[in-house]
Design a protein around this motif. Structure first.
Motif, PDB file in Angstrom:
ATOM      1  N   PHE A 173       0.829  -1.203   0.000  1.00 24.39           N
ATOM      2  CA  PHE A 173       0.000   0.000   0.000  1.00 24.39           C
ATOM      3  C   PHE A 173       0.867   1.259   0.000  1.00 24.39           C
ATOM      4  N   ILE A 174       1.930   1.255   0.785  1.00 27.66           N
ATOM      5  CA  ILE A 174       2.831   2.414   0.826  1.00 27.66           C
ATOM      6  C   ILE A 174       3.587   2.560  -0.492  1.00 27.66           C
ATOM      7  N   ARG A 175       3.947   1.441  -1.125  1.00 29.24           N
ATOM      8  CA  ARG A 175       4.683   1.502  -2.390  1.00 29.24           C
ATOM      9  C   ARG A 175       3.835   2.113  -3.513  1.00 29.24           C
ATOM     10  N   ILE A 176       2.531   2.042  -3.413  1.00 30.34           N
ATOM     11  CA  ILE A 176       1.685   2.714  -4.410  1.00 30.34           C
ATOM     12  C   ILE A 176       1.916   4.223  -4.329  1.00 30.34           C
ATOM     13  N   TYR A 177       2.009   4.739  -3.118  1.00 28.25           N
ATOM     14  CA  TYR A 177       2.297   6.165  -2.953  1.00 28.25           C
ATOM     15  C   TYR A 177       3.688   6.504  -3.484  1.00 28.25           C
ATOM     16  N   VAL A 178       4.649   5.627  -3.273  1.00 29.22           N
ATOM     17  CA  VAL A 178       6.002   5.860  -3.782  1.00 29.22           C
ATOM     18  C   VAL A 178       5.976   5.967  -5.304  1.00 29.22           C
ATOM     19  N   PHE A 179       5.263   5.023  -5.949  1.00 29.51           N
ATOM     20  CA  PHE A 179       5.142   5.079  -7.412  1.00 29.51           C
ATOM     21  C   PHE A 179       4.503   6.393  -7.848  1.00 29.51           C
ATOM     22  N   CYS A 180       3.418   6.798  -7.180  1.00 29.63           N
ATOM     23  CA  CYS A 180       2.704   8.011  -7.576  1.00 29.63           C
ATOM     24  C   CYS A 180       3.566   9.256  -7.389  1.00 29.63           C
ATOM     25  N   ILE A 181       4.301   9.328  -6.292  1.00 29.09           N
ATOM     26  CA  ILE A 181       5.157  10.499  -6.044  1.00 29.09           C
ATOM     27  C   ILE A 181       6.255  10.583  -7.098  1.00 29.09           C
ATOM     28  N   ARG A 182       6.841   9.442  -7.462  1.00 32.35           N
ATOM     29  CA  ARG A 182       7.888   9.448  -8.489  1.00 32.35           C
ATOM     30  C   ARG A 182       7.328   9.827  -9.859  1.00 32.35           C
ATOM     31  N   PHE A 183       6.236   9.159 -10.249  1.00 28.56           N
ATOM     32  CA  PHE A 183       5.696   9.379 -11.590  1.00 28.56           C
ATOM     33  C   PHE A 183       5.115  10.782 -11.726  1.00 28.56           C
ATOM     34  N   PHE A 184       4.183  11.132 -10.846  1.00 38.54           N
ATOM     35  CA  PHE A 184       3.535  12.429 -10.981  1.00 38.54           C
ATOM     36  C   PHE A 184       4.458  13.574 -10.582  1.00 38.54           C
ATOM     37  N   GLY A 185       5.499  13.291  -9.789  1.00 38.15           N
ATOM     38  CA  GLY A 185       6.490  14.319  -9.502  1.00 38.15           C
ATOM     39  C   GLY A 185       7.228  14.733 -10.765  1.00 38.15           C
ATOM     40  N   PHE A 199       6.472   5.856 -21.341  1.00 37.85           N
ATOM     41  CA  PHE A 199       7.649   5.016 -21.074  1.00 37.85           C
ATOM     42  C   PHE A 199       8.111   5.148 -19.627  1.00 37.85           C
ATOM     43  N   LEU A 200       7.917   6.332 -19.032  1.00 39.02           N
ATOM     44  CA  LEU A 200       8.240   6.487 -17.611  1.00 39.02           C
ATOM     45  C   LEU A 200       7.327   5.602 -16.762  1.00 39.02           C
ATOM     46  N   ALA A 201       6.042   5.530 -17.128  1.00 35.62           N
ATOM     47  CA  ALA A 201       5.103   4.663 -16.397  1.00 35.62           C
ATOM     48  C   ALA A 201       5.519   3.207 -16.529  1.00 35.62           C
ATOM     49  N   TYR A 202       5.921   2.771 -17.756  1.00 34.40           N
ATOM     50  CA  TYR A 202       6.379   1.390 -17.940  1.00 34.40           C
ATOM     51  C   TYR A 202       7.572   1.096 -17.035  1.00 34.40           C
ATOM     52  N   LEU A 203       8.524   2.020 -17.022  1.00 38.07           N
ATOM     53  CA  LEU A 203       9.750   1.804 -16.245  1.00 38.07           C
ATOM     54  C   LEU A 203       9.446   1.707 -14.753  1.00 38.07           C
ATOM     55  N   LEU A 204       8.673   2.655 -14.231  1.00 35.60           N
ATOM     56  CA  LEU A 204       8.394   2.665 -12.790  1.00 35.60           C
ATOM     57  C   LEU A 204       7.513   1.488 -12.375  1.00 35.60           C
ATOM     58  N   LEU A 205       6.559   1.115 -13.218  1.00 35.94           N
ATOM     59  CA  LEU A 205       5.726  -0.053 -12.909  1.00 35.94           C
ATOM     60  C   LEU A 205       6.555  -1.325 -12.891  1.00 35.94           C
ATOM     61  N   TYR A 206       7.482  -1.440 -13.826  1.00 35.06           N
ATOM     62  CA  TYR A 206       8.359  -2.614 -13.856  1.00 35.06           C
ATOM     63  C   TYR A 206       9.224  -2.668 -12.600  1.00 35.06           C
ATOM     64  N   VAL A 207       9.783  -1.507 -12.222  1.00 36.07           N
ATOM     65  CA  VAL A 207      10.636  -1.447 -11.028  1.00 36.07           C
ATOM     66  C   VAL A 207       9.846  -1.848  -9.787  1.00 36.07           C
ATOM     67  N   GLU A 208       8.609  -1.336  -9.665  1.00 34.67           N
ATOM     68  CA  GLU A 208       7.791  -1.657  -8.500  1.00 34.67           C
ATOM     69  C   GLU A 208       7.394  -3.128  -8.487  1.00 34.67           C
ATOM     70  N   TYR A 209       6.997  -3.661  -9.634  1.00 35.44           N
ATOM     71  CA  TYR A 209       6.586  -5.065  -9.711  1.00 35.44           C
ATOM     72  C   TYR A 209       7.755  -5.969  -9.313  1.00 35.44           C
ATOM     73  N   ILE A 259      -5.653  10.816 -16.563  1.00 37.15           N
ATOM     74  CA  ILE A 259      -6.465  11.359 -17.652  1.00 37.15           C
ATOM     75  C   ILE A 259      -6.260  12.863 -17.823  1.00 37.15           C
ATOM     76  N   TYR A 260      -5.728  13.538 -16.791  1.00 35.82           N
ATOM     77  CA  TYR A 260      -5.518  14.978 -16.896  1.00 35.82           C
ATOM     78  C   TYR A 260      -4.051  15.373 -17.029  1.00 35.82           C
ATOM     79  N   VAL A 261      -3.160  14.410 -17.026  1.00 39.55           N
ATOM     80  CA  VAL A 261      -1.735  14.741 -17.005  1.00 39.55           C
ATOM     81  C   VAL A 261      -1.316  15.535 -18.236  1.00 39.55           C
ATOM     82  N   ILE A 262      -1.932  15.306 -19.387  1.00 38.48           N
ATOM     83  CA  ILE A 262      -1.601  16.053 -20.605  1.00 38.48           C
ATOM     84  C   ILE A 262      -2.595  17.180 -20.831  1.00 38.48           C
TER      85      ILE A 262
END
Length: 725
Positions: free
Chosen positions: A94-106, A164-174, A565-568
């Motif tokens: 659960f905490i790692r989901i926040y880590v992914f979000c902070i990295r990606f959306f940061g 591609f950033l999402a692919y990379l971070l999702l792979y790292v987390e998985y 959906i709003y990132v772009i």
């Protein structure tokens, strides 16, 4: 429905929610220092430390009534290994989901705010700093970019880059979580579920009971490895009695830690308003004896009328044997002798086991239909809530309040804050409703039931969100989609772009303030406060409960979905989301440390479900991006963006092949081959088997048959079969 809202409304909403959040956090930092509140805000810690945290300072000290940031520092310093040791791998996931979000959306925030927002805003205009405060949010979105503009190439590059950033971070987390799970499986102590199989759909016999059939079947086919079995019965009336006994036992345990002078005599009749005053320890001890007598009377009745179910827990001598049986079809009839690895004893959903296995497929179809109906019917109150929360509607419904509503601050507050507040209140009822629905689907474990509930709640929230952005033109949208399905990306992009303000306000109202409510726990604090100061009674035992994944996880994923959906389209959304993710990261680290005590442990099996939903978010982001370029008359960019959809599906398929087997309980042949056999041999070499078998004899005993011992009530649900060395 207005398509634009002035920034003044957004600023006012932000100010309100920031003030509420700061106020609630300040109150929390004060309340948690009071010894009388320790059983609320330090409940999990008290249970871990066997009550040592209840002995706080009881004399007056000014610092105990001043806000402080100690809890923030404590939560921030908590390491991953400490989280796993305290609350297990599920909490870490659960905490790692926040880590992914902070990295990606940061990363997205930096590029979006400093590159895309200026591109959107300065589209052919002269910059005027005084004009910003009166501009609508459309000025900062892609809708402000001229159709066919070459500036859209920046958005195109951004879409590819963040994909591609999402692919990379999702792979790292998985990969990271998969390694943690393998380590968890390899290093964990023996658990009952590793040796036990759940058997359902036992065929009915006119001569033998279900228990006798199970014993004969496994004695015949698995004579060398079969150890014992435990039957399951239809009666679940014991649950309320055992719950009361557990609460009384917990109270006694913590009352014994207090000196007699610290135990305030209190009345216990009529909500503490009548009856003679008694020492709480004496009262709880007598109450527990009464409950034990009731339980014994219930057991006597149960033994006479017990109704065996075609379900049993079958334990084996080795882990390997249990794994083989769980993965093997026992007969040529697929709906008889159905086997699966058993959930851990504390994770067993006894009520669901009474549902006929052969009817489960039908029940789940019916529940699915009910879910769809509820989702569609909820469109009406959600749409009305948004409509009723607008200034124009309130002026029509409440003409006598027109003068008040005409005040600029009030009008801005109504248009900007009220709709999102009403929606946030409406969404409060969804997780409990979906959990109630899922209970009928017959999942054998509480964890699986919660995982399935997470999926329903997430789908409900996403579906209602899309309805919300299209509210007022649903029929037109449906007719256009039916006539030309190729228009779907463009229609979605247009609808999403027009409702940026709704979701910005929702992020602040439901997100920011939601964390403040989560940490303050008013639903527990207020009744406890009234009980102490009005009724003059007190509960001494901790109010520890499990982290409500079925509620917290879908809400988090909803805001992940909104971010994608709003990132772009509207990068100005990203700073608000970053506040949400960062505050949530701190709040839940604190709650895991101090508040929540795990009821079950799945070993990280939540992550594949989280990964699937984030992939869905990435896919929707790309579809909306393709539609946006089409709406902006850049068909070439739409065509060039289309391969991203294929890449997303390929990446998802690769992750399923690469990591998913690690998270499937009965699909880890390689892990059981390498680990299970070696652990079985270690047990035999170290002479641990007899101790394991002794614990297995009572691990899955039906609770109504327990030989009641208060020392066994309220223990850890994932307590190992062997003590720590």
């Amino acid at each position: 429905m207005a398509s634009a809202t002035r920034l003044s409304g957004l600023v006012l909403t932000a100010a309100i929610n920031i003030m509420l959040e700061v106020l609630f956090f300040a109150l929390y930092s004060i309340f948690r220092k009071q010894p009388s509140n320790a059983n609320i805000y330090l409940a999990a810690r008290i249970q871990r430390e066997k009550g040592s945290s209840t002995h706080g300072p009881r004399h007056f000290a000014l610092e105990n009534y001043l806000p402080s940031s100690d809890w923030l520092k404590e939560a921030w310093k908590l390491s991953e290994n400490e989280i796993m040791a305290i609350a297990g791998l599920d909490s870490l996931v659960f905490i790692r989901i926040y880590v992914f979000c902070i990295r990606f959306f940061g990363a997205c925030t930096i590029v979006g705010v400093f590159v895309l927002v200026p591109i959107n805003y300065f589209q052919g205009q002269i910059f005027d700093i005084d004009d910003i405060t009166s501009d609508s949010l459309d000025k900062f979105t892609v809708s402000n970019v001229t159709n066919g503009s070459e500036r859209l190439w920046a958005h195109f590059g951004f879409l590819y880059g963040i994909s591609f950033l999402a692919y990379l971070l999702l792979y790292v987390e998985y990969r990271h979580i998969a390694k943690k799970r393998i380590h968890y499986l390899r290093s964990g102590k023996p658990q009952p579920g590793q040796f036990t199989v759940l058997v359902r759909a036992i065929p009915k016999s006119s001569q033998l009971t279900y228990s006798q059939q199970v014993d004969d079947f496994f004695q015949h086919y698995y004579p060398d490895t079969y150890l014992l079995h435990r039957s399951v019965y239809a009666d679940t009336k014991w649950q309320k009695l055992l719950g009361e006994m557990e609460r009384a036992t917990r109270e006694i345990r913590f009352l014994r830690l207090l000196p007699a002078t610290a135990r305030r005599p209190q009345r216990h009749k009529l909500l503490g308003l009548s009856g003679r005053k008694e020492d709480p320890l004496d009262y709880q001890s007598g109450h527990l004896e009464e409950l034990k007598d009731k339980f014994k009377l219930y057991q006597a009745t149960f033994m006479e009328t017990r109704d065996e179910l075609p379900v049993a827990f079958v334990s084996f001598r080795t882990r390997w044997s249990a794994a083989v049986v769980a993965q093997t079809r026992q007969t040529h009839r697929p709906l008889q002798w159905v086997t699966d690895l058993a959930p851990e004893p504390g994770d067993v959903n006894w009520r669901s086991l009474s549902i006929c296995f052969s009817l489960l497929w039908m029940i789940r179809i019916v529940v699915g239909i009910i879910f769809v109906c509820i989702t569609i019917l909820y469109f009406v109150p959600a749409g009305l809530a948004y409509t009723l929360g607008t200034l124009e509607t309130l002026e029509t419904l409440l003409p006598f309040a027109t003068e008040i509503l005409s005040i600029p601050v009030v009008g801005t507050l109504v248009n900007g804050y009220l709709p999102s507040l009403i929606l946030a209140i409406l969404y409060l009822f969804i997780p409990p409703l979906m959990l109630f629905l899922t209970e009928f689907e017959g999942y054998p474990s509480i964890s699986t039931q919660e995982i399935q509930t997470c999926g329903k709640v997430f789908m409900f929230l996403v579906t209602n969100s899309f309805f919300l952005v299209a509210y007022g033109s649903v029929v037109n949208l449906l007719s256009e989609v039916i006539e030309s399905p190729r228009q779907i990306p463009g229609l979605l992009a247009s609808a999403v772009t027009s409702q940026v303000n709704i979701f910005m306000n929702l992020v602040m109202t439901k997100g920011w303030t939601g964390y403040a409510i989560e940490i303050l726990q008013p639903s527990v604090f207020i009744p406890g406060f009234l009980r102490r100061h009005v009724l003059r009674t007190r509960q001494y035992g901790p109010y520890a409960k499990s982290l409500p994944y079925y509620k917290a996880l879908p809400e988090l994923l909803l805001f992940v979905f909104i971010g994608f959906i709003y990132v772009i389209i509207a990068p100005l959304m990203l700073p608000f989301l970053m506040v949400y993710f960062f505050v949530g990261y701190i709040v839940f680290r604190n709650q895991i440390l101090n508040r929540y005590e795990p009821v079950y442990e799945t070993g990280g099996r939540y992550w594949p479900h989280v990964h699937n939903r984030i992939i869905f978010c990435v896919f929707m982001m790309q579809i909306i991006g393709i539609g946006m370029f089409g709406v902006k008359h850049k068909p070439m960019l739409s065509t060039l963006s289309s391969p991203l959809l294929v890449l997303t599906l390929l990446f998802h398929h690769y992750c399923r092949l690469r990591f998913l087997p690690v998270f499937q309980e009965v699909s880890m042949e390689w892990l059981y081959l390498q680990v299970a056999i070696s652990k079985d041999r270690d047990d035999e070499r170290e002479d641990k088997r007899e101790s394991i078998y002794k614990k297995l004899h009572k691990a899955y005993l039906f609770p109504a048959l327990w030989n009641f011992d208060t020392s066994e009530i309220g223990g850890s649900c994932h307590e190992p079969l062997l003590p720590e060395q």
